[in-house]
Scaffold this active site. Structure first.
Site, PDB file in Angstrom:
ATOM      1  N   HIS A 192     116.166 104.370  83.857  1.00 33.26           N
ATOM      2  CA  HIS A 192     115.842 103.650  82.618  1.00 33.26           C
ATOM      3  C   HIS A 192     115.653 104.617  81.443  1.00 33.26           C
ATOM      4  O   HIS A 192     114.920 104.322  80.496  1.00 33.26           O
ATOM      5  CB  HIS A 192     114.576 102.791  82.775  1.00 33.26           C
ATOM      6  CG  HIS A 192     114.641 101.811  83.901  1.00 33.26           C
ATOM      7  ND1 HIS A 192     115.206 100.566  83.772  1.00 33.26           N
ATOM      8  CD2 HIS A 192     114.232 101.908  85.192  1.00 33.26           C
ATOM      9  CE1 HIS A 192     115.122  99.921  84.934  1.00 33.26           C
ATOM     10  NE2 HIS A 192     114.550 100.722  85.805  1.00 33.26           N
TER      11      HIS A 192
ATOM     12  N   SER B 217     129.349 119.065  61.508  1.00 33.63           N
ATOM     13  CA  SER B 217     128.910 118.359  60.308  1.00 33.63           C
ATOM     14  C   SER B 217     129.496 119.004  59.076  1.00 33.63           C
ATOM     15  O   SER B 217     129.603 120.234  58.986  1.00 33.63           O
ATOM     16  CB  SER B 217     127.380 118.361  60.222  1.00 33.63           C
ATOM     17  OG  SER B 217     126.943 117.808  59.006  1.00 33.63           O
TER      18      SER B 217
ATOM     19  N   LYS C 217     125.406 122.738  62.761  1.00 36.62           N
ATOM     20  CA  LYS C 217     125.337 121.612  63.694  1.00 36.62           C
ATOM     21  C   LYS C 217     126.626 121.545  64.517  1.00 36.62           C
ATOM     22  O   LYS C 217     127.727 121.628  63.973  1.00 36.62           O
ATOM     23  CB  LYS C 217     125.150 120.304  62.928  1.00 36.62           C
ATOM     24  CG  LYS C 217     124.882 119.081  63.813  1.00 36.62           C
ATOM     25  CD  LYS C 217     124.489 117.892  62.951  1.00 36.62           C
ATOM     26  CE  LYS C 217     124.034 116.701  63.793  1.00 36.62           C
ATOM     27  NZ  LYS C 217     125.144 116.100  64.513  1.00 36.62           N
TER      28      LYS C 217
ATOM     29  N   GLU D 261     132.550 112.701  73.402  1.00 40.75           N
ATOM     30  CA  GLU D 261     132.711 111.582  72.469  1.00 40.75           C
ATOM     31  C   GLU D 261     134.166 111.105  72.433  1.00 40.75           C
ATOM     32  O   GLU D 261     134.436 109.898  72.409  1.00 40.75           O
ATOM     33  CB  GLU D 261     132.246 111.990  71.080  1.00 40.75           C
ATOM     34  CG  GLU D 261     130.733 112.110  70.969  1.00 40.75           C
ATOM     35  CD  GLU D 261     130.267 112.531  69.591  1.00 40.75           C
ATOM     36  OE1 GLU D 261     131.121 112.825  68.733  1.00 40.75           O
ATOM     37  OE2 GLU D 261     129.039 112.573  69.368  1.00 40.75           O
TER      38      GLU D 261
END
Length: 449
Positions: free
Chosen positions: A174, A304, A310, A317
């Site tokens: 969870h 980014s 970053k 992805e």
């Protein structure tokens, strides 16, 4: 040098009237069928020509000229001559006629005399058995490439799992802290999923190798030689190394696309497996300060345009998007696969397009996961070990000795005080240090003893 007229002829399209009519009529998507499908179509036409030659249904020299021309198509050498839109007549007749015309034109150049697209190139065939056969052949070839890639991914995961089997980390259910697990165990789950995916796909392959060819228009085999289907499948099998065989019932093979629908469904399962792996990698890589930061994926590119330094998990992805597309394509194939009326399935080009796209995307996804993530991520074992020792869920191991309710009190105290479980347990139980150390050793919790 070629004569000017010869050069001019070389510049002309190889296709003829039927293809031009299709180009005029079908202008919906502007997307032709993929190269893998056209190459399979060339392979079918070459095999059919050689069988017709052996059966003396075509003159030997014409049969070989057609076969050589079709071989060129199967090698992808004339892909630009197949411009017909996917969104055409549902049987794919226009694409079959396109192939007949291109191959006839090429054969004429080789032979030096007329070759008829229908009477010669399409002899003993119908669009209604050629296109379903092309779906099966192109998908079978692409499926073999996918299962090989899945096998490679499985082995890569197993190799990393073995190397990381001693690295203990916090398990999660969870998305919440759970009892410990080794990183190797976690990866072994991924490997088992991939292995099961390949097993399911290999099972579908048996049905994919059954071909409609020889059933002609409705499955009865009208205008096809009685030996054609067997000889065709045998010759195609010899050429590809795959055990193609005639469909046991050509009426079913022509009137439905159940095997394509089944394959698509199993590809959806594979997509979900790869999506799970990609999602886990993204979470494990999250941070590096405010996330889990359990692993470090390779820094492939800036993440980014505004935040310096970053770096994002770009491969997981990208794989997630590809797998999501596969799942969506499965819905389209399921809908297309139910559009069967009496003796013909009538969304064949759409099924061919989407099925091959699924296979292509999954092969690329498996390769990307293997070579750009699994083989290259780094692990902060020290940080993982420190966190697992502070995991309140270690109190689970005390339950058999002190009971569930008492273990809950210890877990809550650990959370409230920010201390290690063993420190709190010393104060709240009468268990000896030796017993506590044995019970609360994280690595012992990861294996049944």
């Amino acid at each position: 040098m070629h004569a000017p007229d010869a050069d001019k002829a070389e510049d002309q399209p190889l296709y003829g009237k039927q293809t031009r009519l299709a180009l005029d009529n079908f202008r919906i998507g502007g997307q032709p069928l993929p190269g893998a499908f056209i190459r399979a179509l060339g392979l079918i036409k070459a095999t059919a020509a050689r069988v017709n030659g052996a059966l003396e249904l075509l003159p030997t020299d014409m049969a070989e000229a057609i076969a050589e021309a079709a071989d060129a198509v199967s090698e992808g050498r004339h892909q630009d001559q197949f411009p017909v839109d996917v969104f055409q007549t549902g049987s794919g007749t226009s694409t079959n006629m396109n192939a007949n015309e291109v191959i006839a034109a090429l054969a004429e150049r080789r032979l030096g005399r007329p070759v008829h697209p229908n009477d010669d190139v399409n002899r003993g065939q119908s669009s209604n058995d050629v296109i379903p056969t092309a779906i099966h052949v192109s998908a079978a070839l692409a499926l073999r490439a996918l299962t090989e890639r899945l096998g490679s991914l499985q082995r890569a995961i197993e190799t990393r799992a073995q190397a990381l089997d001693s690295v203990v980390k916090t398990g999660r259910t969870h998305l919440m802290d759970a009892v410990p697990i080794t990183l190797g165990q976690e990866l072994s789950g991924w490997a088992a999923q991939v292995a099961a995916d390949a097993e399911r796909l290999n099972d579908v392959e048996r049905r994919l190798l059954r071909l409609a060819q020889g059933g002609t228009a409705v499955g009865s085999g009208l205008n096809s030689h009685p030996e054609f289907a067997e000889r065709f499948a045998s010759l195609l099998a010899a050429r590809t190394g795959m055990a193609f065989q005639p469909a046991p019932n050509t009426f079913a093979a022509i009137s439905a696309q159940d095997t394509a629908v089944e394959l698509s469904g199993q590809l959806r399962v594979t997509a979900i497996s790869l999506l799970k792996i990609a999602t886990d990698l993204r979470w494990m890589n999250s941070g590096p300060i405010a996330g889990l930061a359990e692993i470090r994926l390779p820094e492939l590119q800036p993440g980014s345009s505004i935040m310096p330094g970053k770096v994002n998990p770009v491969i997981p992805e990208a794989v997630s998007m590809a797998c999501t597309q596969v799942i969506g394509l499965d819905a389209a194939i399921a809908l297309a696969g139910q559009d069967n009326r009496f003796q013909l399935a009538t969304m064949l080009p759409l099924i061919a397009l989407d099925l091959l796209e699924q296979l292509h995307l999954l092969r690329g996804s498996a390769e990307a996961l293997e070579t750009q993530t699994i083989d290259r991520f780094e692990v902060d074992a020290e940080s993982l070990g420190k966190r697992v020792r502070s995991n309140a869920m270690l109190a689970t191991a005390l339950t058999p000795r002190i009971g569930y309710d008492r273990a809950v009190e210890i877990a809550r105290a650990v959370h409230a005080q920010g201390r290690e479980v063993i420190e709190v347990a010393r104060e709240m139980t009468d268990l000896s240090d030796q017993e506590l150390e044995a019970l609360l050793e994280p690595s012992r919790m990861t294996h049944q003893e």
